[in-house]
Design a protein around this motif. Sequence first.
Motif, PDB file in Angstrom:
ATOM      1  N   GLU A 479      42.666 -23.830  54.380  1.00  0.00           N
ATOM      2  CA  GLU A 479      41.629 -22.797  54.429  1.00  0.00           C
ATOM      3  C   GLU A 479      42.247 -21.402  54.505  1.00  0.00           C
ATOM      4  N   LEU A 480      43.334 -21.264  55.248  1.00  0.00           N
ATOM      5  CA  LEU A 480      43.998 -19.962  55.343  1.00  0.00           C
ATOM      6  C   LEU A 480      44.611 -19.549  54.017  1.00  0.00           C
ATOM      7  N   GLU A 481      45.078 -20.518  53.250  1.00  0.00           N
ATOM      8  CA  GLU A 481      45.634 -20.209  51.932  1.00  0.00           C
ATOM      9  C   GLU A 481      44.542 -19.690  50.999  1.00  0.00           C
ATOM     10  N   ARG A 482      43.358 -20.316  51.054  1.00  0.00           N
ATOM     11  CA  ARG A 482      42.244 -19.845  50.230  1.00  0.00           C
ATOM     12  C   ARG A 482      41.847 -18.420  50.623  1.00  0.00           C
ATOM     13  N   LEU A 483      41.853 -18.171  51.925  1.00  0.00           N
ATOM     14  CA  LEU A 483      41.519 -16.835  52.431  1.00  0.00           C
ATOM     15  C   LEU A 483      42.536 -15.803  51.936  1.00  0.00           C
ATOM     16  N   THR A 484      43.815 -16.150  52.027  1.00  0.00           N
ATOM     17  CA  THR A 484      44.879 -15.234  51.609  1.00  0.00           C
ATOM     18  C   THR A 484      44.812 -14.942  50.123  1.00  0.00           C
ATOM     19  N   ILE A 485      44.575 -15.983  49.329  1.00  0.00           N
ATOM     20  CA  ILE A 485      44.478 -15.810  47.875  1.00  0.00           C
ATOM     21  C   ILE A 485      43.334 -14.862  47.540  1.00  0.00           C
ATOM     22  N   LEU A 486      42.192 -15.041  48.209  1.00  0.00           N
ATOM     23  CA  LEU A 486      41.034 -14.187  47.942  1.00  0.00           C
ATOM     24  C   LEU A 486      41.342 -12.734  48.302  1.00  0.00           C
ATOM     25  N   GLU A 489      43.600 -11.149  45.767  1.00  0.00           N
ATOM     26  CA  GLU A 489      42.906 -10.832  44.518  1.00  0.00           C
ATOM     27  C   GLU A 489      42.167  -9.496  44.626  1.00  0.00           C
ATOM     28  N   LEU A 490      41.535  -9.281  45.774  1.00  0.00           N
ATOM     29  CA  LEU A 490      40.713  -8.079  45.950  1.00  0.00           C
ATOM     30  C   LEU A 490      41.525  -6.867  46.403  1.00  0.00           C
ATOM     31  N   PHE A 491      42.678  -7.125  47.019  1.00  0.00           N
ATOM     32  CA  PHE A 491      43.548  -6.038  47.494  1.00  0.00           C
ATOM     33  C   PHE A 491      44.968  -6.305  46.977  1.00  0.00           C
ATOM     34  N   PRO A 492      45.184  -6.140  45.675  1.00  0.00           N
ATOM     35  CA  PRO A 492      46.500  -6.457  45.092  1.00  0.00           C
ATOM     36  C   PRO A 492      47.613  -5.630  45.722  1.00  0.00           C
ATOM     37  N   ASN A 493      48.737  -6.289  45.973  1.00  0.00           N
ATOM     38  CA  ASN A 493      49.885  -5.640  46.625  1.00  0.00           C
ATOM     39  C   ASN A 493      49.505  -5.050  47.980  1.00  0.00           C
ATOM     40  N   LYS A 494      48.511  -5.690  48.613  1.00  0.00           N
ATOM     41  CA  LYS A 494      48.027  -5.240  49.935  1.00  0.00           C
ATOM     42  C   LYS A 494      47.598  -3.771  49.910  1.00  0.00           C
ATOM     43  N   SER A 495      47.046  -3.370  48.788  1.00  0.00           N
ATOM     44  CA  SER A 495      46.569  -2.008  48.602  1.00  0.00           C
ATOM     45  C   SER A 495      45.155  -2.064  48.054  1.00  0.00           C
ATOM     46  N   LEU A 496      44.524  -0.912  47.935  1.00  0.00           N
ATOM     47  CA  LEU A 496      43.187  -0.874  47.365  1.00  0.00           C
ATOM     48  C   LEU A 496      43.239  -1.212  45.879  1.00  0.00           C
ATOM     49  N   GLN A 497      42.322  -2.044  45.465  1.00  0.00           N
ATOM     50  CA  GLN A 497      42.192  -2.419  44.055  1.00  0.00           C
ATOM     51  C   GLN A 497      42.106  -1.190  43.158  1.00  0.00           C
ATOM     52  N   GLU A 498      41.361  -0.177  43.597  1.00  0.00           N
ATOM     53  CA  GLU A 498      41.123   1.008  42.772  1.00  0.00           C
ATOM     54  C   GLU A 498      42.391   1.820  42.534  1.00  0.00           C
ATOM     55  N   ARG A 499      43.410   1.612  43.355  1.00  0.00           N
ATOM     56  CA  ARG A 499      44.679   2.321  43.188  1.00  0.00           C
ATOM     57  C   ARG A 499      45.683   1.512  42.385  1.00  0.00           C
ATOM     58  N   GLN A 500      45.320   0.302  42.031  1.00  0.00           N
ATOM     59  CA  GLN A 500      46.253  -0.592  41.349  1.00  0.00           C
ATOM     60  C   GLN A 500      45.804  -0.929  39.926  1.00  0.00           C
ATOM     61  N   ALA A 501      44.631  -1.519  39.801  1.00  0.00           N
ATOM     62  CA  ALA A 501      44.213  -2.090  38.520  1.00  0.00           C
ATOM     63  C   ALA A 501      43.681  -1.042  37.552  1.00  0.00           C
TER      64      ALA A 501
END
Length: 534
Positions: A479-486, A489-501
């Motif tokens: 369950e923790l792996e699923r949480l981490t993956i999610l 996905e939403l915070f790539p490189n542990k940053s805001l999505q809007e600053r990355q993608a």
Amino acid sequence: MPTDCISYQNSGYFTPLMNDYLDQKSNLRLLYNRFPTLENFDDQILEKKLNFNGYDNGKSKRSLLVTVLEKQYSLIKTSTETLNNINLLNDSNTFTITTGHQLNLFTGPLYFLYKIISTINLTKELKSKYPESNFVPIYWMATEDHDFEEINYFIFKGRKFRWNKESSGPVGRLSTEGLADFFKLYQQDLGSGKNADTIKKLFQESYLNHTNLADATRFLANELFSEQGLVILDADDHDLKTTFIPYIKNELLSQTSYKEVTKTIENLKEYPIQVNPREINLFYLEDNLRERIIFENGTYKVNNTTIEYAETEILSLLDTNPEKFSPNVIMRPLYQEVILPNLCYIGGGGELAYWLELKSFFDTVNVTFPILLLRNSAVLVSEKQAKKADKLGLSWANLFSKQNDLINNKVKLLDEYSIDLSIQKDFLKNQFHYLHTLAQKTDPSFSGAVKAQEAKQIKGLEQLEKRLLKAQKRKHSEELERLTILQNELFPNKSLQERQANFSEFYLEYGEQLIPNLINKLHPLEVNFDIITL
């Protein structure tokens, strides 16, 4: 799916200065004109109207602005909405809402879209509130910037696509040569399909059919937002700089910006300073040159060159060739507000931080200071991701937390037995408090031994707590792996999505509905981080 939202202040992604500005803390009140509420635009309109509707060399600022825009739009096809907005700028009851952005390759990170959409949507809200006036959204292209390394790439599906090229001088004048080879690599990752073909065509028509970066960026932004009436301005222009001559002259002779901004910075000591002023906040500009102007021993010198001028010579150059003078980060906001009938500047936290340094400078040179609005921020979420969050029992606030905190808090919720040993540690501290008192009353030399024993036992409990937590993590690893993956996905490189993608990653999935969907869901005067399910 989760139904909560999170404020900018609680998101963990904004500086103390921005949080205090949003909270309208009293210590910042003298650093801005009016806070961004719909009602405050009433007085801002009146003030700007009185301050702006003047003439320069017998020609109104408005007609000069319209003439320049018509020239810049003469070679591209645009919408009726944009052409109407350009024409409306002749009217004394028309005002602009402006955002600025670098000429990032293919828009760069996602927040380029959010900036412009915030600007477009605010003009709509203002028109509804103040129907007797007109409001035009402006994208100010940062064509005079020179830091090519900040704009020569974008990230698509986690991969950085970089345009390798030698660059000097203002980026707007930079040749697009070499982007054909870049495009060959990028289109391979796009794959096939209708949306992929649209993206390929957009890139080709923007960058391969235009010879410089300013024209390419104007075409791209126009293709994305012309239906919303966006007006795109390149202020690297002789005629517009002519309007700015008195302020450039003041900068050369009096260094007013340095004096006023330095005084303001003294009142901002509790915050990190975004930019520090130079004695002269101007660059000397040519096609392949953008270097600081320095005043030394009675002579104006261009840094890293042999170019130099006496005072009479540089003032003569200013009168005949004002386009050779480029404002830096301190002077650029003033240039914008001098040539535009602007009410509000919309930017990110870093941008507003340096605008807050400028209010006293604007007051001194008698130019109306705009309302400062923090742009919309958002996380784009697919329905599948939203359902995953719901199934995992996560709120959006959970997902904004640091990953280690998210995992630890989730582990504690998953188990019926608490592994938080805070109560035990407090009990132990109380016991040692008694022992400290006893040692002082009997033999104070034992105090050191008591302290050492206390530290040893507290550390032992902390280590035990960590081992228990580690065991719990193994127990709930799936369950923790699923949480981490999610979260990744939403915070790539542990940053805001809007600053990355890059926007193309989402256009590939959602096509032509992407931008209309964002326009419908982003509200510029709200201060919540938007979670947008696509």
